[in-house]
Design an enzyme around this catalytic site. Structure first.
Site, PDB file in Angstrom:
ATOM      1  N   TYR A   1       0.789  -1.254   0.084  1.00 40.51           N
ATOM      2  CA  TYR A   1       0.127   0.150  -0.122  1.00 40.51           C
ATOM      3  C   TYR A   1       0.997   1.364   0.121  1.00 40.51           C
ATOM      4  O   TYR A   1       0.451   2.340  -0.494  1.00 40.51           O
ATOM      5  CB  TYR A   1      -0.913   0.058   1.258  1.00 40.51           C
ATOM      6  CG  TYR A   1      -2.225  -1.024   0.984  1.00 40.51           C
ATOM      7  CD1 TYR A   1      -3.231  -0.474   0.321  1.00 40.51           C
ATOM      8  CD2 TYR A   1      -2.150  -2.188   1.431  1.00 40.51           C
ATOM      9  CE1 TYR A   1      -4.319  -1.452   0.152  1.00 40.51           C
ATOM     10  CE2 TYR A   1      -3.192  -3.081   1.251  1.00 40.51           C
ATOM     11  CZ  TYR A   1      -4.247  -2.723   0.585  1.00 40.51           C
ATOM     12  OH  TYR A   1      -5.411  -3.635   0.365  1.00 40.51           O
TER      13      TYR A   1
ATOM     14  N   GLU B   1      -8.017  -7.027   5.480  1.00 37.01           N
ATOM     15  CA  GLU B   1      -7.214  -8.023   5.032  1.00 37.01           C
ATOM     16  C   GLU B   1      -6.634  -8.789   6.236  1.00 37.01           C
ATOM     17  O   GLU B   1      -6.433 -10.048   6.021  1.00 37.01           O
ATOM     18  CB  GLU B   1      -6.400  -7.572   4.066  1.00 37.01           C
ATOM     19  CG  GLU B   1      -6.872  -7.192   2.903  1.00 37.01           C
ATOM     20  CD  GLU B   1      -6.396  -6.306   1.654  1.00 37.01           C
ATOM     21  OE1 GLU B   1      -4.800  -6.014   1.923  1.00 37.01           O
ATOM     22  OE2 GLU B   1      -6.948  -5.331   0.778  1.00 37.01           O
TER      23      GLU B   1
END
Length: 391
Positions: A95, A137
């Protein structure tokens, strides 16, 4: 920290995003792969060539900007994307890379409009959304690791059998190399498989629907050999090169499209290789003794009728209704495109849940027909293979 001022600034950039369109995300991907080529071992590069991934990402970015004050509207999208990310084994560090290239893309394309105020707002907005995904997640990774038969990261599986199901579809039964149990899954979910095709430059990760009911000991995927301009690198490798006894790596089952157990009747509608998640549902429903089930299937002809014998046996044993369409032949129940009006009187339209899987054009056709028959969207569930498309 994302605040009201950041939200207003992000909303003010929506016209800019819309004017840029998918070109924005095309620039983003080109930039990211240029600076971080290692990510080519994770992303599906075929989708980059077709442009499907760029369109899907643009739609996701635009949807986030438009709903930044009401993220509840994005709950289903977040869940779907989080499941897909875990099947690629996406980690928090990824990310940071994506965020950097997203901001730099906006800087390079927006130029004068990308003021320090806009940069700050989009940076905070991205960090906020990234944390939502990282948290969800993380929960999924932990759940799957702690469950019976569960694991984290890649796990080695042996190809126990390889069986043709139709002209273009072949099933692979995969057993864990360590001989231990495997994680159960919801019927309709998929699994991520990682391998290195002999004709490819990178490691490749693909998602394939699990095509049998959970059994705690092995998995079955059923893969269509893709053809055309963007010939399926991985599907061709599986069909041509992978043999029984070979080893592949799998990530735990994932996916937000699955049979949701209710009292209502069930109608399963699929076309082509879209039969794969439906087959898992069928086997599960049969094992549960579900009575009110209708199975509708469409394909080009009898040679491409995937799971034909298995489906006939299941539906006959359970006394379920079954209707088949062949586009180019007359040997099925109906010829031509699937037409619900031909069987509407046989279906529980006022009470059933409908599960759809197949090519996007096929599912769009079916959804339009269902809506014309007064079936609400809340009773229509579907799966799109590859980057998501809203029907």
């Amino acid at each position: 920290m994302l605040n009201n001022q950041h939200i207003e600034v992000v909303k003010s950039t929506i016209p800019l995003l819309e004017s840029a369109g998918p070109a924005l995300t095309e620039h983003f991907y080109h930039r990211m792969f240029s600076y971080n080529p290692e990510l080519k071992d994770i992303f599906n590069m075929t989708h980059q060539k077709t442009g499907r991934q760029s369109v899907a990402l643009f739609e996701a970015v635009a949807a986030y900007a438009k709903n930044i004050e009401n993220l509840d509207a994005l709950t289903s999208a977040v869940e779907r994307i989080a499941h897909k990310h875990t099947s690629f084994n996406i980690q928090p560090d990824h990310y940071q890379i994506v965020g950097h290239h997203l901001i730099e893309t906006l800087r390079e394309l927006a130029t004068e409009a990308f003021t320090p105020e806009v940069e700050e707002a989009w940076t905070e907005a991205y960090l906020f959304l990234a944390q939502v995904f990282i948290d969800r997640e993380g929960e999924l990774y932990l759940q799957r690791k702690q469950a019976v038969g569960g694991w984290k990261n890649a796990r080695r599986f042996v190809v126990a059998s390889k069986q043709p199901e139709s002209e273009f579809v072949t099933s692979f039964v995969l057993k864990p190399e360590d001989g231990a149990k495997v994680l159960d899954y919801q019927p309709g979910q998929y699994i991520g498989i990682e391998l290195k095709p002999s004709q490819g430059e990178y490691n490749e990760i693909r998602q394939y629907s699990l095509s049998q009911k959970p059994n705690g000991s092995d998995y079955r995927i059923s893969v269509k050999r893709e053809a055309g301009e963007h010939k399926g690198l991985v599907s061709s490798f599986l069909h041509d090169d992978v043999k029984e006894g070979d080893v592949v790596s799998l990530y735990p089952p994932a996916g937000d499209f699955y049979y949701q157990e209710k009292q209502q009747p069930v109608v399963l509608i699929s076309a082509g290789v879209g039969a794969t998640p439906i087959q898992s549902m069928m086997q599960t429903l049969a094992s549960q003794g579900k009575k009110e089930v209708s199975v509708l299937y469409a394909c080009n002809g009898h040679k491409q009728h995937t799971f034909k014998a298995e489906t006939e046996q299941l539906t006959q044993q359970q006394n379920w209704k079954r209707f088949t369409w062949y586009l180019n032949e007359t040997s099925a129940d109906f010829s031509g495109q699937l037409d619900l009006n031909l069987v509407a009187k046989e279906l529980p339209l006022d009470s059933a849940d409908f599960y759809l899987c197949g090519p996007v054009g096929f599912m769009e056709l079916v959804v339009r027909q269902l809506e014309a028959l007064d079936v609400g969207r809340d009773r229509i569930h579907y799966e799109v293979f590859g980057p998501h498309t809203y029907l």
